[in-house]
Design a protein around this motif. Structure first.
Motif, PDB file in Angstrom:
ATOM      1  N   LEU A  27     -79.660 -28.283  42.572  1.00 45.46           N
ATOM      2  CA  LEU A  27     -78.455 -29.097  42.683  1.00 45.46           C
ATOM      3  C   LEU A  27     -78.720 -30.541  42.274  1.00 45.46           C
ATOM      4  O   LEU A  27     -77.862 -31.190  41.660  1.00 45.46           O
ATOM      5  N   GLU A  28     -79.891 -31.056  42.600  1.00 51.69           N
ATOM      6  CA  GLU A  28     -80.217 -32.428  42.205  1.00 51.69           C
ATOM      7  C   GLU A  28     -80.328 -32.566  40.691  1.00 51.69           C
ATOM      8  O   GLU A  28     -80.005 -33.617  40.138  1.00 51.69           O
ATOM      9  N   GLU A  29     -80.790 -31.499  40.023  1.00 53.90           N
ATOM     10  CA  GLU A  29     -80.851 -31.540  38.563  1.00 53.90           C
ATOM     11  C   GLU A  29     -79.463 -31.407  37.938  1.00 53.90           C
ATOM     12  O   GLU A  29     -79.166 -32.040  36.926  1.00 53.90           O
ATOM     13  N   MET A  30     -78.612 -30.578  38.545  1.00 56.38           N
ATOM     14  CA  MET A  30     -77.261 -30.405  38.008  1.00 56.38           C
ATOM     15  C   MET A  30     -76.373 -31.603  38.295  1.00 56.38           C
ATOM     16  O   MET A  30     -75.540 -31.981  37.478  1.00 56.38           O
ATOM     17  N   LEU A  31     -76.558 -32.202  39.488  1.00 54.79           N
ATOM     18  CA  LEU A  31     -75.731 -33.336  39.917  1.00 54.79           C
ATOM     19  C   LEU A  31     -76.643 -34.502  40.275  1.00 54.79           C
ATOM     20  O   LEU A  31     -76.850 -34.809  41.449  1.00 54.79           O
ATOM     21  N   PRO A  32     -77.200 -35.174  39.295  1.00 55.31           N
ATOM     22  CA  PRO A  32     -78.181 -36.231  39.584  1.00 55.31           C
ATOM     23  C   PRO A  32     -77.603 -37.426  40.334  1.00 55.31           C
ATOM     24  O   PRO A  32     -78.336 -38.130  41.019  1.00 55.31           O
ATOM     25  N   GLN A  33     -76.313 -37.641  40.235  1.00 53.67           N
ATOM     26  CA  GLN A  33     -75.694 -38.788  40.898  1.00 53.67           C
ATOM     27  C   GLN A  33     -75.233 -38.458  42.313  1.00 53.67           C
ATOM     28  O   GLN A  33     -74.706 -39.332  43.017  1.00 53.67           O
ATOM     29  N   CYS A  34     -75.449 -37.216  42.766  1.00 50.17           N
ATOM     30  CA  CYS A  34     -74.922 -36.751  44.051  1.00 50.17           C
ATOM     31  C   CYS A  34     -76.020 -36.751  45.110  1.00 50.17           C
ATOM     32  O   CYS A  34     -77.165 -36.354  44.851  1.00 50.17           O
ATOM     33  N   HIS A  35     -75.661 -37.188  46.321  1.00 53.46           N
ATOM     34  CA  HIS A  35     -76.570 -37.146  47.472  1.00 53.46           C
ATOM     35  C   HIS A  35     -76.433 -35.792  48.158  1.00 53.46           C
ATOM     36  O   HIS A  35     -75.362 -35.447  48.668  1.00 53.46           O
ATOM     37  N   ILE A  36     -77.514 -35.008  48.192  1.00 54.75           N
ATOM     38  CA  ILE A  36     -77.498 -33.665  48.752  1.00 54.75           C
ATOM     39  C   ILE A  36     -78.013 -33.708  50.188  1.00 54.75           C
ATOM     40  O   ILE A  36     -79.103 -34.229  50.450  1.00 54.75           O
ATOM     41  N   VAL A  37     -77.254 -33.153  51.114  1.00 53.60           N
ATOM     42  CA  VAL A  37     -77.649 -33.037  52.516  1.00 53.60           C
ATOM     43  C   VAL A  37     -77.878 -31.567  52.818  1.00 53.60           C
ATOM     44  O   VAL A  37     -76.987 -30.730  52.620  1.00 53.60           O
TER      45      VAL A  37
END
Length: 288
Positions: free
Chosen positions: A245-255
C-alpha cells in the motif's frame, strides 16, 4: 431412532416449506409450518408414555429423542432468521430514486446514512447529524438541500455494495469511515474509485470480509492521505500488505494496528542488508 422412521411424511414437507419461503410467499410458509407441527405431534406420545410409566428411559435416550423432535423446527427457525437478516440488509441498502429526484442527492444521501444509523457532516459546518440511542434523528437536514456532504461515518452499519449507489455523485466527500462493517467486501472497495478525486481519509478497520485483493483496488484513490486497515482478520501477511500500500499510495499515511509484525520486521531488515550489500558489490570493481 430417526425422525423419518417415526413420521415418514415429515421430510417431504421440508422442500415444500423451503420453496414457499424462497418464493417470497410467507403466508404459505407459515401455513406449511403449522401443518408440519401437526405431523410432529405423534412424537410426543413415547415421551408421555415414559413419563407415566414406572421406569423411564436413560437420560441420553431422552435427550436424543428430544433433539430428534426439535431438529427440523430449529433448522427452519435458523433459516427464517437468516432470510430475515438478508432481507433487512437488502432493504436498508435499497436505492431511493424518488427522494433523489424530488429532494436532491444531498438530502437522499443524508436520509440514507441516518437510516443506517450513521452520521454525516455538511461542508462548512461543525455539527454532525446522527441518530440518538433510540434510533431517532432530527429532520433539520432537510434545510440543507443545496449543501454537499463532506464527511460520512457508517461504522458498524449494514452498508454493502448496493448501498454505494446512494453515495454516487458526491464530489465533495472527503472522509468515509466503514469501521466494523460486516457487509463491506472486496467488491465494495473496488467500487470506491468513484471517489478518486475527492476522498482523502478512509477507515476500513475491523471489516471481516476484506482481503488483499480488495486492498489492491485502493490504488485508484490517488488523493487518499489517511488509510486505516487495522485488525482485518483475512489479512495473513499484514507487513507485506503495508509495504504494498505504501508503494501504491506513497502520499498516504497507513495505519495498521492489531497485528503481530515482530517476525516481519526481521525479514525486512534482512532484505535491506541484502540490498545494501548488493549495491556495495556493484560499486566495487573486480568483484565476481
Amino acid at each position: 431412532m430417526r425422525l423419518h422412521d417415526v413420521c415418514p411424511s415429515r421430510p417431504a414437507v421440508e422442500p415444500v416449506m423451503s420453496a414457499h419461503f424462497m418464493a417470497g410467499q410467507p403466508w404459505r410458509f407459515y401455513r406449511t409450518l403449522h401443518r408440519c407441527g401437526k405431523h410432529s405431534a405423534p412424537l410426543w406420545a413415547p415421551a408421555r408414555l415414559w413419563s407415566s410409566s414406572s421406569e423411564s428411559p436413560p437420560l441420553h435416550t431422552r435427550a436424543l429423542l428430544f433433539l430428534t423432535q426439535r431438529f427440523y423446527d430449529v433448522e427452519l427457525l435458523m433459516g427464517l432468521n437468516s432470510e430475515l437478516k438478508r432481507r433487512t440488509v437488502q432493504w436498508k441498502n435499497s436505492y431511493n430514486s424518488y427522494a433523489r429526484q424530488r429532494l436532491g442527492m444531498n438530502i437522499a444521501l443524508a436520509h440514507f446514512v441516518l437510516r443506517l444509523k450513521g452520521g454525516f457532516r455538511y461542508v462548512g459546518q461543525d455539527d454532525w447529524f446522527r441518530v440518538d440511542k433510540r434510533g431517532k434523528f432530527s429532520w433539520d437536514f432537510l434545510n440543507h438541500k443545496n449543501t454537499p456532504i463532506e464527511e460520512v461515518d457508517l461504522s458498524h452499519s449494514l452498508i454493502n455494495f448496493t448501498g454505494l449507489q446512494s453515495l454516487e455523485g458526491q464530489q465533495s466527500l472527503r472522509t468515509l469511515s466503514l469501521r466494523g462493517c460486516s457487509q463491506v467486501d472486496d467488491w465494495f472497495l473496488a467500487r470506491l474509485h468513484i471517489f478518486q478525486n475527492s476522498l482523502e481519509e478512509l477507515n476500513i478497520s475491523d471489516c471481516p470480509q476484506i482481503t488483499v485483493g480488495g486492498l489492491a483496488a485502493l490504488r485508484n484513490l490517488r488523493g487518499l492521505r489517511y488509510l486505516d486497515i487495522s485488525s482485518l482478520p483475512r489479512i495473513s501477511s499484514p507487513g507485506l500488505v503495508v509495504i504494498l500500500l505504501e508503494e501504491m499510495l506513497p502520499q498516504c499515511h497507513i495505519v495498521a494496528t492489531g497485528y503481530d509484525l515482530s517476525m516481519f520486521q526481521d525479514t525486512v531488515e534482512d532484505e535491506k542488508e541484502i540490498k545494501e550489500q548488493g549495491k556495495t558489490d556493484n560499486r566495487t570493481p573486480g568483484m565476481q
